[in-house]
Design a protein around this motif. Structure first.
Motif, short mmCIF file in Angstrom:
data_model
loop_
_atom_site.label_atom_id
_atom_site.label_comp_id
_atom_site.label_asym_id
_atom_site.label_seq_id
_atom_site.Cartn_x
_atom_site.Cartn_y
_atom_site.Cartn_z
N GLY A 1 0.81 -1.23 0.00
CA GLY A 1 0.00 0.00 0.00
C GLY A 1 0.83 1.27 0.00
N ASP B 1 -1.89 4.39 -10.44
CA ASP B 1 -1.48 5.48 -9.55
C ASP B 1 -0.54 6.37 -10.36
OD1 ASP B 1 -2.94 4.51 -7.47
OD2 ASP B 1 -1.27 3.51 -6.46
N THR C 1 -5.36 5.92 -6.59
CA THR C 1 -6.69 5.36 -6.33
C THR C 1 -6.59 3.97 -5.69
OG1 THR C 1 -7.61 6.56 -8.22
CG2 THR C 1 -8.86 4.66 -7.45
N SER C 2 -7.40 3.75 -4.66
CA SER C 2 -7.58 2.40 -4.13
C SER C 2 -9.03 2.04 -4.41
CB SER C 2 -7.35 2.36 -2.63
OG SER C 2 -5.99 2.51 -2.34
N ASP D 1 -0.79 7.59 -2.09
CA ASP D 1 -0.95 6.13 -2.04
C ASP D 1 -1.41 5.69 -0.63
OD1 ASP D 1 -0.86 3.52 -2.91
OD2 ASP D 1 1.31 3.33 -2.84
N THR E 1 -5.45 4.11 0.56
CA THR E 1 -5.70 2.89 1.33
C THR E 1 -6.38 3.23 2.66
OG1 THR E 1 -3.69 1.98 0.34
CG2 THR E 1 -4.61 0.77 2.21
MG MG Z 1 -2.36 2.64 -3.33
#
Ligand code: MG
Ligand code: AMP
Length: 357
Positions: free
Chosen positions: A181, A210, A250-251, A294, A298
């Motif tokens: 993550g 990402d 983006t998650s 990032d 998450t």
């Molecule tokens: Mg991420």
């Protein structure tokens, strides 16, 4: 030919030559995008774009070579899929065994620890045993019991891990970490630095969706960012934003989701419950660096809509929340209060701004 008409012809010829020179100069300096797609970077897709004047396009090779070298080095140190990586060595190590780390891995460890505090525990790289537990549930198609979940949670947490002098140690053998993550965000930032150091003034680095943009687009304007429809296919964008220098990560629960029985689960674990998160379909975070974006993508997937109100200054997010019976195709779009200021142009219709309480 008289003197007047020959002077006229000279002027016309001079004008034409001047125009041709301007045309040549403009063509030489028109911006072009040089694109490379190194295969299988960190188990996902990667697109590197250098935006340069046309006459420099053929001189970008060194920048790309250095960028790719940097990516492979980070992967070889931080991937838990590579047995010889520093992370795998740490995960296998016995209690009280000091594992020396490269400066970059140590830096990411420290950032991960800071992020655990900053996100109130939502971002927790020490939940690796839980990730493994759910991965084996996916393989066996059998749900873990509450006691499996509790014991996986107890096996690893930050109080078991000591950092110092570019090394890490753990007080119990079972403590393990997973940098899935955070490592992509770190790698994106490093590659942008490599490009800048090689004189590339504009471009884009994308690892698995990402992204980080710098400088201008190929049209000399802001970069355009498309946000995917979590219920649609990869190409289906629902919102588009324009940004200058910005990381956009983006998650989403559609990425790497898995099934146990007939239930679909997200690959993101809520460290508190030990279970995959539910409800948040996707979170897109806008920050000045990809490491931060990032992490928060998450973390917000875990924290849910309340997290939008608790974002530190300089970090903004767009969250798509699954709702039964919601107006737009099963989800609602919520934005942090600073998003409208960060992006260029108004927020798209249908995005509700989540104001701090
Ligand atoms: Mg991420
Ligand atoms: P991302 O897709 O960037 O949100 O990263 C998800 C990846 O991070 C997962 O595949 C796991 O490797 C790891 N992960 C899952 N849950 C968490 C969490 N709560 N905190 C930190 N890392 C996590």
């Amino acid at each position: 030919m008289g003197r007047r008409s020959s002077r006229l012809a000279g002027l016309v010829l001079g004008g034409l030559l001047g125009l041709a020179a301007i045309g040549w100069w403009m063509n030489r300096n028109r911006l072009v995008a040089v694109v490379r797609e190194p295969p299988a970077v960190m188990g996902t897709t990667c697109t590197l774009i250098a935006i340069v004047p046309a006459h420099q396009a053929s001189a970008t090779d060194t920048a790309f070579t250095n960028a790719e070298r940097s990516l492979r080095l980070i992967e070889s140190r931080m991937s838990s899929w590579i047995d010889a990586s520093e992370i795998s060595r740490f995960n296998r190590a016995a209690a009280d065994c000091r594992i020396s780390l490269s400066e970059s891995t140590y830096h990411v460890f420290e950032k991960a620890k800071e992020a655990n505090d900053a996100t109130g525990g939502a971002f927790d790289v020490t939940c690796r045993p839980l990730i493994e537990l759910w991965r084996s549930a996916d393989e066996s198609d059998v749900m873990p019991t509450e006691s499996d979940i509790r014991s996986a949670r107890d096996r690893s947490n930050w109080s078991h891990i000591q950092l110092g002098e570019t090394a890490a140690a753990k007080s119990t053998k079972t403590a393990r970490v997973d940098l899935g993550g955070i490592a992509k965000g770190y790698a994106i930032d490093q590659v942008v630095e490599v490009f800048k150091a090689n004189g590339i003034e504009s471009g884009l680095v994308d690892i698995g969706g990402d992204q980080r943009f710098w400088g201008t687009s190929v049209e000399g304007r802001q970069h355009e960012v498309a946000i995917r429809n979590p219920l649609g296919d990869e190409e289906s964008a629902i919102f588009e934003f324009r940004v200058w220098d910005c990381a956009v990560c983006t998650s989403g629960d559609y990425a790497r989701s898995f099934e146990v029985g007939d239930q679909r689960f997200s690959h993101i674990i809520d460290p508190q419950t030990g279970r995959p998160v539910v409800g948040v379909a996707s979170v897109t975070v806008f920050a000045s660096d990809a490491l931060t974006a990032d992490i928060w993508a998450t973390a917000l997937s875990v924290k849910g809509t309340q997290g939008l109100k608790e974002l530190p200054k300089g970090i903004d997010a767009l969250m798509l929340v699954r709702r039964k019976g919601a107006a737009s195709a099963g989800f609602e779009a919520l934005a942090s209060s600073g998003l409208a200021d960060r992006i260029i142009g108004p927020l798209p219709d249908g995005v509700e701004v989540s104001k701090p309480d």
